[in-house]
Design a protein around this motif. Structure first.
Motif, PDB file in Angstrom:
ATOM      1  N   PHE A  35     -79.748  56.905  11.705  1.00  0.00           N
ATOM      2  CA  PHE A  35     -78.622  56.369  12.478  1.00  0.00           C
ATOM      3  C   PHE A  35     -77.763  55.510  11.556  1.00  0.00           C
ATOM      4  CE2 PHE A  35     -80.172  51.985  12.972  1.00  0.00           C
ATOM      5  CZ  PHE A  35     -81.560  52.118  12.848  1.00  0.00           C
ATOM      6  N   GLN A  63     -74.759  53.564  18.428  1.00  0.00           N
ATOM      7  CA  GLN A  63     -75.922  54.300  17.900  1.00  0.00           C
ATOM      8  C   GLN A  63     -77.131  53.376  17.817  1.00  0.00           C
ATOM      9  OE1 GLN A  63     -75.707  56.604  14.271  1.00  0.00           O
ATOM     10  NE2 GLN A  63     -73.670  57.371  14.753  1.00  0.00           N
ATOM     11  N   ASN A  66     -85.216  54.211   7.941  1.00  0.00           N
ATOM     12  CA  ASN A  66     -83.862  54.538   8.425  1.00  0.00           C
ATOM     13  C   ASN A  66     -82.973  54.958   7.266  1.00  0.00           C
ATOM     14  OD1 ASN A  66     -81.048  52.748   8.301  1.00  0.00           O
ATOM     15  ND2 ASN A  66     -81.167  54.231   9.966  1.00  0.00           N
ATOM     16  N   VAL A  72     -80.792  53.703  19.716  1.00  0.00           N
ATOM     17  CA  VAL A  72     -82.085  53.759  19.011  1.00  0.00           C
ATOM     18  C   VAL A  72     -83.081  52.804  19.656  1.00  0.00           C
ATOM     19  CG1 VAL A  72     -83.207  53.057  16.831  1.00  0.00           C
ATOM     20  CG2 VAL A  72     -81.197  54.564  16.789  1.00  0.00           C
TER      21      VAL A  72
END
Ligand code: GCO
Length: 255
Positions: A65, A72, A39, A76
């Motif tokens: 994200f 958000q 991420n 996900v």
């Protein structure tokens, strides 16, 4: 013994893993057999990191994200649900540093550090743990703490407050989730050679302070954190929860 540190068949999410210590955590979990979701905030840096690990033959993907944005993050995890993907291991690593004396520190900068280094762990862990509880399979959550979880350094007050908070959030999570076979622990890195500390390494006085303050006499290398991360992510730590393991060259053990 073989299975003790084997992460095969497990899916891990490592926040803030496009570079620095987060990238080392992601590499280590992937090398131990996990499918790893990296991420970061910026797609291009993130995909470059994914490509590096993919080229090594690891099972990795990237999901860009903002860990401070609850909507958000929820989106996900809903997307992972729809793909039949389940996060078994979460490393809350995303963090920023802001070096400024408290008397000069704008409230907006204080809030940004607290949101990124502390609140994000609450936001992401809640999504992961609720699913670990629902499916009854348990899981592993690892929060990245710091030497500043135990002792303060002048000019990094917001970071220190956040890292002190994430140490106790680790214990709060352990208290509430251990009964669901979710082990929640922390890793407290000492001073490591990363992009976040480059300015410190290049400061001769600071560099000398780091080398003289820990009995190992040197900065840590990011991959030296991999063993602790794999241990806390693996069956080897199934009866360990609420602990912070400091990987600091012995810094906190000496006067
Ligand atoms: C700083 C450093 C520290 C280290 C680490 C120490 O400015 O003092 O950035 O925050 O990175 O957190 O454990």
């Amino acid at each position: 013994m073989a299975g003790l540190f084997d992460l095969s068949g497990r899916t891990a999410l490592v926040t803030g893993s496009a570079r620095g210590l987060g990238f080392s955590y992601a590499k280590g979990l992937a090398a131990a057999g996990a499918a790893v979701i990296l991420n970061g905030m910026h797609e291009d840096n993130l995909m470059a990191a994914v490509d590096k690990l993919s080229a090594l033959g690891y099972d990795v993907r990237g999901m860009a994200f903002d860990v401070t944005n609850a909507q958000q993050v929820a989106g996900v995890f809903e997307r992972l649900d729809s793909e039949g993907e389940h996060v078994d291991i979460l490393i809350n690593n995303a963090g920023i540093q802001h070096r400024q004396p408290l008397l000069d520190l704008p409230l907006a900068d204080w809030q940004r550090v607290i949101d990124t280094n502390l609140t994000s762990a609450f936001i992401v862990s809640r999504e992961a743990a609720s699913r670990m509880v629902a499916n009854g399979a348990g899981g592993k959550i690892i929060n990245i703490c710091s030497l500043t979880s135990e002792a303060a350094r002048a000019t990094v007050g917001a970071y220190t407050a956040a890292k002190g908070g994430i140490k106790m959030l680790t214990r709060a999570m352990a208290a509430e989730w251990a009964g669901h076979n979710i082990q929640v622990n922390g890793i407290g890195p000492g001073y490591f050679l990363t992009e976040m500390t480059t300015a410190l390494v290049e400061n001769k006085e600071f560099d000398a302070w780091v080398k003289n303050s820990n009995p190992s006499g040197r900065w840590g290398k990011p991959d030296e954190l991999i063993g602790t991360a794999v241990y806390l992510a693996s069956p080897a730590s199934d009866y360990v929860s609420g602990q912070i393991i400091y990987v600091d060259g012995g810094w906190l053990s000496v006067l």
